[in-house]
Design an enzyme around this catalytic site. Structure first.
Site, PDB file in Angstrom:
ATOM      1  N   PRO A  81       0.809  -1.220   0.000  1.00  0.00           N
ATOM      2  CA  PRO A  81       0.000   0.000   0.000  1.00  0.00           C
ATOM      3  C   PRO A  81       0.847   1.277   0.000  1.00  0.00           C
ATOM      4  O   PRO A  81       1.893   1.328   0.659  1.00  0.00           O
ATOM      5  CB  PRO A  81      -0.818  -0.113   1.298  1.00  0.00           C
ATOM      6  CG  PRO A  81      -0.066  -1.073   2.155  1.00  0.00           C
ATOM      7  CD  PRO A  81       0.604  -2.025   1.211  1.00  0.00           C
ATOM      8  N   HIS A  82       0.406   2.251  -0.754  1.00  0.00           N
ATOM      9  CA  HIS A  82       1.095   3.549  -0.794  1.00  0.00           C
ATOM     10  C   HIS A  82       0.098   4.611  -1.219  1.00  0.00           C
ATOM     11  O   HIS A  82      -1.005   4.293  -1.659  1.00  0.00           O
ATOM     12  CB  HIS A  82       2.300   3.505  -1.737  1.00  0.00           C
ATOM     13  CG  HIS A  82       1.969   3.025  -3.113  1.00  0.00           C
ATOM     14  ND1 HIS A  82       1.358   3.820  -4.050  1.00  0.00           N
ATOM     15  CD2 HIS A  82       2.142   1.827  -3.693  1.00  0.00           C
ATOM     16  CE1 HIS A  82       1.194   3.123  -5.157  1.00  0.00           C
ATOM     17  NE2 HIS A  82       1.642   1.899  -4.979  1.00  0.00           N
TER      18      HIS A  82
END
Lengths: 108, 146
Positions: free
Chosen positions: B61-62
């Site tokens: 995730p980013h």
């Protein structure tokens, strides 16, 4: 939009994602290793944000939700789309074409 | 400052769903002073548009492009879920890697991570280790420069 490029002209391949910080970089790592395994040298594989695709890329790959933007930003490039960053079928197509010296063709 | 340090690793975590798992990965980045808390919202929003599951039990995730303004310093967090967190379809994530990057200083860490994803045994070791430094060191290996 370009639909094919001769293997000998492919110097830079870009994998583009929205932010250009995670998914595209991971995918670029994978393609780099695939090309290396196939003994293909002299092709630069880089990641990028879709809005910042470098002008000297001959091939651009992007997620299906972003590929239209990629085509608009890089009309000179051969574009491939994919559904999932962890499984990009075009990697095989590109590696095989570069290995055999055939044209890289996108039928999209 | 290193991109990944012991304080950015959390072992033996449990989460009900990926939303909670992403929050955990984001909170580590916030606590370590790498991002503002708004960045975590960006991570959650990004995941909704496109899954960051990368295969072999690893998700990354980013934030989105606009969320770069909320990054204070490039950092990568790792949350280990030995029992896995349902990510998409039938896939479970055992390692949730939170990424916050302004430039390309994290290329080496992600190159190591890409190796881990391609080696099921490596991924398994990281998903089961009880030593945070094992994860830090595996992801901080020097990589071939281009």
């Amino acid at each position: 939009m370009a639909s094919s490029v001769a293997a000998s002209e492919v110097k830079k391949i870009i994998i583009a994602c929205e932010a250009g910080m995670g998914s595209s970089l991971m995918a670029a790592n994978k393609l780099k290793r695939m090309l290396k395994k196939a003994g293909i040298n002299g092709v630069d594989v880089k990641h990028s944000a879709v809005r910042a695709i470098p002008k000297d890329a001959q091939i651009v790959l992007s997620h299906e939700g972003l590929v239209q933007m990629a085509r608009d930003k890089a009309p000179w490039a051969v574009c491939f789309s994919f559904k999932n960053f962890s499984n990009i079928p075009a990697f095989e197509t590109i590696t095989e074409a570069l290995k055999t010296g055939a044209d890289v063709v996108s039928e999209e | 400052m290193s991109i990944i340090v012991k304080d950015l690793v959390r072992l033996n975590a449990q989460a009900a769903d990926k939303h909670e798992a992403i929050k955990m990965a984001g909170e580590l980045l916030v606590k370590a002073g790498r991002v503002k808390s708004a960045y975590v919202e960006g991570m959650l929003a990004r995941e909704k548009t496109m899954s960051t599951y990368m295969g072999n039990g690893v998700a990354i995730p980013h934030g989105e492009f606009e969320n770069r303004a909320d990054i204070i310093k490039t950092g990568i967090s790792v949350v280990q879920f030995p029992a896995g967190v349902a990510w998409e379809d039938d896939e479970l994530a055992y390692l949730v890697i939170g990424i916050a990057a302004t430039e390309n200083e994290h290329v080496g860490v992600l190159a190591n991570l890409a190796e881990v994803i391609e080696e099921p045994e490596d991924a398994e070791l990281l998903a089961r280790t009880t030593d945070a430094m094992f994860i830090v060191e595996r992801l901080s290996r020097p990589v071939e420069s281009e």
